[in-house]
Design a protein around this motif. Structure first.
Motif, PDB file in Angstrom:
ATOM      1  N   VAL A 170      29.080  30.742  43.390  1.00 42.65           N
ATOM      2  CA  VAL A 170      30.130  31.519  42.728  1.00 42.65           C
ATOM      3  C   VAL A 170      30.572  32.681  43.613  1.00 42.65           C
ATOM      4  N   ALA A 171      29.627  33.378  44.242  1.00 45.75           N
ATOM      5  CA  ALA A 171      29.965  34.495  45.124  1.00 45.75           C
ATOM      6  C   ALA A 171      30.828  34.022  46.294  1.00 45.75           C
ATOM      7  N   LEU A 172      30.481  32.890  46.884  1.00 50.44           N
ATOM      8  CA  LEU A 172      31.275  32.354  47.995  1.00 50.44           C
ATOM      9  C   LEU A 172      32.679  31.961  47.542  1.00 50.44           C
ATOM     10  N   LEU A 173      32.776  31.338  46.378  1.00 52.44           N
ATOM     11  CA  LEU A 173      34.095  30.951  45.858  1.00 52.44           C
ATOM     12  C   LEU A 173      34.935  32.174  45.516  1.00 52.44           C
ATOM     13  N   TYR A 174      34.298  33.213  44.962  1.00 57.78           N
ATOM     14  CA  TYR A 174      35.009  34.455  44.656  1.00 57.78           C
ATOM     15  C   TYR A 174      35.506  35.098  45.950  1.00 57.78           C
ATOM     16  N   GLU A 175      34.630  35.168  46.940  1.00 56.70           N
ATOM     17  CA  GLU A 175      34.983  35.789  48.218  1.00 56.70           C
ATOM     18  C   GLU A 175      36.139  35.044  48.898  1.00 56.70           C
ATOM     19  N   ALA A 176      36.161  33.738  48.746  1.00 53.86           N
ATOM     20  CA  ALA A 176      37.228  32.926  49.345  1.00 53.86           C
ATOM     21  C   ALA A 176      38.531  32.995  48.554  1.00 53.86           C
ATOM     22  N   GLY A 177      38.489  33.600  47.369  1.00 51.61           N
ATOM     23  CA  GLY A 177      39.682  33.709  46.547  1.00 51.61           C
ATOM     24  C   GLY A 177      39.934  32.472  45.700  1.00 51.61           C
ATOM     25  N   THR A 178      38.961  31.576  45.638  1.00 50.41           N
ATOM     26  CA  THR A 178      39.094  30.345  44.869  1.00 50.41           C
ATOM     27  C   THR A 178      38.780  30.561  43.398  1.00 50.41           C
ATOM     28  N   LEU A 179      37.934  31.529  43.107  1.00 47.66           N
ATOM     29  CA  LEU A 179      37.462  31.814  41.749  1.00 47.66           C
ATOM     30  C   LEU A 179      37.795  33.261  41.411  1.00 47.66           C
TER      31      LEU A 179
ATOM     32  N   CYS B 241      32.582  35.437  35.885  1.00 46.81           N
ATOM     33  CA  CYS B 241      31.820  35.955  34.739  1.00 46.81           C
ATOM     34  C   CYS B 241      31.525  34.839  33.747  1.00 46.81           C
ATOM     35  N   GLU B 242      32.516  34.018  33.479  1.00 47.47           N
ATOM     36  CA  GLU B 242      32.345  32.926  32.518  1.00 47.47           C
ATOM     37  C   GLU B 242      31.345  31.888  33.022  1.00 47.47           C
ATOM     38  N   VAL B 243      31.447  31.508  34.279  1.00 49.47           N
ATOM     39  CA  VAL B 243      30.556  30.490  34.846  1.00 49.47           C
ATOM     40  C   VAL B 243      29.103  30.941  34.794  1.00 49.47           C
ATOM     41  N   LEU B 244      28.877  32.211  35.120  1.00 49.96           N
ATOM     42  CA  LEU B 244      27.503  32.714  35.170  1.00 49.96           C
ATOM     43  C   LEU B 244      27.038  33.337  33.860  1.00 49.96           C
ATOM     44  N   GLY B 245      27.961  33.523  32.913  1.00 51.79           N
ATOM     45  CA  GLY B 245      27.590  34.149  31.648  1.00 51.79           C
ATOM     46  C   GLY B 245      27.226  35.612  31.810  1.00 51.79           C
ATOM     47  N   LEU B 246      27.955  36.295  32.690  1.00 52.23           N
ATOM     48  CA  LEU B 246      27.667  37.703  32.985  1.00 52.23           C
ATOM     49  C   LEU B 246      28.780  38.608  32.483  1.00 52.23           C
ATOM     50  N   SER B 247      28.418  39.852  32.194  1.00 54.77           N
ATOM     51  CA  SER B 247      29.427  40.869  31.920  1.00 54.77           C
ATOM     52  C   SER B 247      30.110  41.212  33.240  1.00 54.77           C
ATOM     53  N   ARG B 248      31.202  41.925  33.149  1.00 56.23           N
ATOM     54  CA  ARG B 248      31.913  42.359  34.349  1.00 56.23           C
ATOM     55  C   ARG B 248      31.006  43.150  35.275  1.00 56.23           C
ATOM     56  N   ARG B 249      30.306  44.109  34.704  1.00 54.81           N
ATOM     57  CA  ARG B 249      29.435  44.963  35.534  1.00 54.81           C
ATOM     58  C   ARG B 249      28.305  44.166  36.170  1.00 54.81           C
ATOM     59  N   ALA B 250      27.717  43.258  35.421  1.00 53.98           N
ATOM     60  CA  ALA B 250      26.649  42.418  35.967  1.00 53.98           C
ATOM     61  C   ALA B 250      27.198  41.527  37.084  1.00 53.98           C
ATOM     62  N   PHE B 251      28.425  41.031  36.914  1.00 56.37           N
ATOM     63  CA  PHE B 251      29.061  40.220  37.951  1.00 56.37           C
ATOM     64  C   PHE B 251      29.273  41.045  39.210  1.00 56.37           C
ATOM     65  N   GLN B 252      29.732  42.276  39.050  1.00 55.93           N
ATOM     66  CA  GLN B 252      29.934  43.164  40.197  1.00 55.93           C
ATOM     67  C   GLN B 252      28.616  43.428  40.922  1.00 55.93           C
ATOM     68  N   ARG B 253      27.538  43.653  40.165  1.00 53.75           N
ATOM     69  CA  ARG B 253      26.213  43.856  40.776  1.00 53.75           C
ATOM     70  C   ARG B 253      25.773  42.609  41.535  1.00 53.75           C
ATOM     71  N   MET B 254      25.985  41.450  40.937  1.00 57.72           N
ATOM     72  CA  MET B 254      25.611  40.196  41.581  1.00 57.72           C
ATOM     73  C   MET B 254      26.356  40.036  42.904  1.00 57.72           C
ATOM     74  N   LEU B 255      27.660  40.331  42.915  1.00 56.74           N
ATOM     75  CA  LEU B 255      28.425  40.241  44.156  1.00 56.74           C
ATOM     76  C   LEU B 255      27.845  41.164  45.216  1.00 56.74           C
ATOM     77  N   SER B 256      27.508  42.371  44.812  1.00 59.58           N
ATOM     78  CA  SER B 256      26.923  43.339  45.736  1.00 59.58           C
ATOM     79  C   SER B 256      25.602  42.820  46.310  1.00 59.58           C
ATOM     80  N   GLU B 257      24.793  42.192  45.468  1.00 56.11           N
ATOM     81  CA  GLU B 257      23.510  41.634  45.927  1.00 56.11           C
ATOM     82  C   GLU B 257      23.715  40.532  46.963  1.00 56.11           C
ATOM     83  N   HIS B 258      24.878  39.878  46.925  1.00 57.59           N
ATOM     84  CA  HIS B 258      25.192  38.811  47.873  1.00 57.59           C
ATOM     85  C   HIS B 258      26.148  39.287  48.970  1.00 57.59           C
ATOM     86  N   ASP B 259      26.285  40.623  49.093  1.00 60.34           N
ATOM     87  CA  ASP B 259      27.132  41.243  50.124  1.00 60.34           C
ATOM     88  C   ASP B 259      28.583  40.752  50.091  1.00 60.34           C
TER      89      ASP B 259
END
Length: 76
Positions: free
Chosen positions: A23-32, A38-56
């Motif tokens: 999901v992070a790679l697809l988001y970074e590529a602009g595909t997602l 958020c929907e795919v991972l079942g995360l809140s916006r803030r949790a999604f933002q933290r997850m992206l940060s964890e994956h640089d």
């Protein structure tokens, strides 16, 4: 769409972490979009933002859908 990938056990990822990385790679590529991620991972916006940060992966991009989502949910 549902995708199944068989990875070697020694990869060192559990199923959730592998899904996050994809999901992070697809988001970074602009595909997602953020909303879709958020929907795919079942995360809140803030949790999604933290997850992206964890994956640089940078959180904000210029996708109009993400900007509209951000404006609607900025108090979350």
């Amino acid at each position: 769409m549902q995708v199944t990938i068989d990875l070697p056990d020694d990869v060192g990822l559990d199923e959730h972490e592998a899904k996050e990385r994809v999901v992070a790679l697809l988001y970074e590529a602009g595909t997602l979009s953020e909303r879709q991620g958020c929907e795919v991972l079942g995360l809140s916006r803030r949790a999604f933002q933290r997850m992206l940060s964890e994956h640089d992966v940078a959180y904000m991009n210029s996708d109009p859908e993400d900007i509209q989502y951000e404006l609607r949910h900025r108090r979350e």
